[in-house]
Design a protein around this motif. Structure first.
Motif, PDB file in Angstrom:
ATOM      1  N   ALA A 164       0.947  -1.103   0.022  1.00  0.00           N
ATOM      2  CA  ALA A 164       0.053   0.000   0.254  1.00  0.00           C
ATOM      3  C   ALA A 164       0.894   1.021  -0.056  1.00  0.00           C
ATOM      4  O   ALA A 164       1.798   1.404   0.854  1.00  0.00           O
ATOM      5  CB  ALA A 164      -0.910   0.101   1.063  1.00  0.00           C
ATOM      6  N   ALA A 165       0.733   2.087  -1.227  1.00  0.00           N
ATOM      7  CA  ALA A 165       1.703   3.049  -1.207  1.00  0.00           C
ATOM      8  C   ALA A 165       0.914   4.608  -1.632  1.00  0.00           C
ATOM      9  O   ALA A 165      -0.297   4.658  -2.155  1.00  0.00           O
ATOM     10  CB  ALA A 165       2.599   2.860  -2.466  1.00  0.00           C
ATOM     11  N   ASN A 186      -4.147   1.355  -9.639  1.00  0.00           N
ATOM     12  CA  ASN A 186      -3.087   0.365  -8.830  1.00  0.00           C
ATOM     13  C   ASN A 186      -2.626  -0.684 -10.149  1.00  0.00           C
ATOM     14  O   ASN A 186      -2.916  -0.413 -11.225  1.00  0.00           O
ATOM     15  CB  ASN A 186      -4.108  -0.597  -8.135  1.00  0.00           C
ATOM     16  N   CYS A 187      -1.635  -1.348  -9.727  1.00  0.00           N
ATOM     17  CA  CYS A 187      -1.114  -2.464 -10.632  1.00  0.00           C
ATOM     18  C   CYS A 187      -0.426  -3.472 -10.038  1.00  0.00           C
ATOM     19  O   CYS A 187      -0.454  -3.531  -8.712  1.00  0.00           O
ATOM     20  CB  CYS A 187      -0.187  -1.573 -11.457  1.00  0.00           C
ATOM     21  N   ASN A 188      -0.071  -4.439 -10.972  1.00  0.00           N
ATOM     22  CA  ASN A 188       0.648  -5.787 -10.546  1.00  0.00           C
ATOM     23  C   ASN A 188       1.825  -5.772 -11.560  1.00  0.00           C
ATOM     24  O   ASN A 188       1.715  -5.972 -12.599  1.00  0.00           O
ATOM     25  CB  ASN A 188      -0.074  -6.943 -10.438  1.00  0.00           C
ATOM     26  N   VAL A 193       1.977  -6.703  -5.823  1.00  0.00           N
ATOM     27  CA  VAL A 193       0.597  -6.086  -6.011  1.00  0.00           C
ATOM     28  C   VAL A 193       0.604  -4.439  -5.509  1.00  0.00           C
ATOM     29  O   VAL A 193       0.773  -4.446  -4.333  1.00  0.00           O
ATOM     30  CB  VAL A 193      -0.440  -6.693  -5.227  1.00  0.00           C
ATOM     31  N   VAL A 194       0.677  -3.380  -6.375  1.00  0.00           N
ATOM     32  CA  VAL A 194       0.691  -2.236  -5.768  1.00  0.00           C
ATOM     33  C   VAL A 194      -0.877  -1.467  -5.646  1.00  0.00           C
ATOM     34  O   VAL A 194      -1.464  -1.460  -6.509  1.00  0.00           O
ATOM     35  CB  VAL A 194       1.611  -1.269  -6.619  1.00  0.00           C
ATOM     36  N   VAL A 195      -1.086  -1.138  -4.524  1.00  0.00           N
ATOM     37  CA  VAL A 195      -2.208  -0.520  -3.950  1.00  0.00           C
ATOM     38  C   VAL A 195      -1.955   0.915  -3.780  1.00  0.00           C
ATOM     39  O   VAL A 195      -1.221   1.178  -2.968  1.00  0.00           O
ATOM     40  CB  VAL A 195      -2.895  -1.189  -2.785  1.00  0.00           C
ATOM     41  N   ASN A 196      -2.660   1.867  -4.564  1.00  0.00           N
ATOM     42  CA  ASN A 196      -2.813   3.216  -4.438  1.00  0.00           C
ATOM     43  C   ASN A 196      -3.396   3.521  -3.128  1.00  0.00           C
ATOM     44  O   ASN A 196      -4.810   3.367  -3.237  1.00  0.00           O
ATOM     45  CB  ASN A 196      -3.327   3.965  -5.781  1.00  0.00           C
TER      46      ASN A 196
END
Length: 275
Positions: A164-165, A186-188, A193-196
């Protein structure tokens, strides 16, 4: 002759003597009757309505009123102010803290180990995000239906990580693999797994007031990419949107849905969307 006259006078005198007392007694009796009559006859009463009737010009119980209309407009009511939007930091330290501890494996099949991390300075705790991710991946409508199991761990070795960023950091992590997330998405990428956190906190219009569902949609969508799933489109108006649909960009007639499978265990899918 003289004797008769004297006898006559004496008779008249006797009658006068008798008449005078009788007249006196009669007078006393009449006076008594008159007195009793006056005492026993009540004075006529004044009607109550007449006694209490107020003056027609000055009513006793109603104060004078001004008949002129009021020219003062009513005070406008102020609508309650909406609560302020939660604060979302635009950027953080760029470093991450992992959630401590681990969980039991959930699901059947190959077990995938994962770590949950939050960016320092993002104002989210790793423990709170880890609780949400565990709940989502353990749900019977989730990816465990596809034949995999999940177990959260504290550190390496792991198969993937959920980070979570802040918007700036999320953009940088995704851009390193050629993805433009525009401070929103968001993206993978690779094993991450990047969570905005902007969308994690503020949600999207399709999930307004439903944070648990929106969090499930984010995690299931990006973990789906990690599992090799591509984007899908809406299968038809009024139908549930596939979790692999980019719902944040619009539902196109579908109904918002955060789960890969329905309650009967059937995969919710739609036509493939070109990359």
């Amino acid at each position: 002759m003289k004797h008769r006259r004297r006898k006559h006078r004496r008779a008249r005198r006797r009658r006068r003597v008798l008449v005078i007392p009788c007249l006196a007694i009669l007078g006393v009796c009449l006076a008594g009757v008159f007195a009793v009559t006056r005492q026993d006859t009540p004075e006529p009463a004044v009607p109550a309505a007449h006694k209490s009737r107020p003056s027609p010009t000055t009513p006793a119980s109603t104060p004078p009123q001004d008949s002129s209309p009021s020219t003062t407009p009513p005070s406008p009511r102020r609508s309650p102010s909406p609560p302020p939007a939660p604060r979302v930091p635009q950027h953080g330290a760029g470093t991450f803290t992992s959630a401590a501890g681990s969980s039991e494996a959930v699901g059947h099949g190959r077990t995938l180990r994962y770590v949950v991390q939050t960016e320092d300075g993002s104002e989210l705790t790793a423990a709170s995000v880890a609780d949400e991710v565990e709940r989502i991946l353990a749900d019977s409508r989730g990816w465990t239906r596809s034949g995999v199991a999940f177990r959260r761990v504290e550190g390496p070795p792991y198969d993937f990580r959920v980070r979570a960023a802040t918007p700036d950091t999320a953009d940088a992590l995704c851009a390193a693999y050629g993805l433009d997330t525009q401070g929103e998405l968001n993206c993978n990428v690779a094993q991450t797994v990047v969570v905005n956190i902007k969308r994690w906190i503020l949600l999207s219009p399709q999930y307004e007031g439903r944070p648990a569902d929106y969090h499930a949609m984010i995690i299931n969508h990006e973990v789906g990419h990690f599992l090799g799933r591509g984007h899908r489109g809406c299968p038809g108006p009024g139908m549930p949107a596939p979790v692999m649909m980019q719902q944040i960009k619009g539902l196109h007639g579908c109904i918002a849905n955060p789960w890969p499978y329905d309650d009967q265990g059937d995969l919710i899918t739609g036509p493939p969307v070109p990359p």
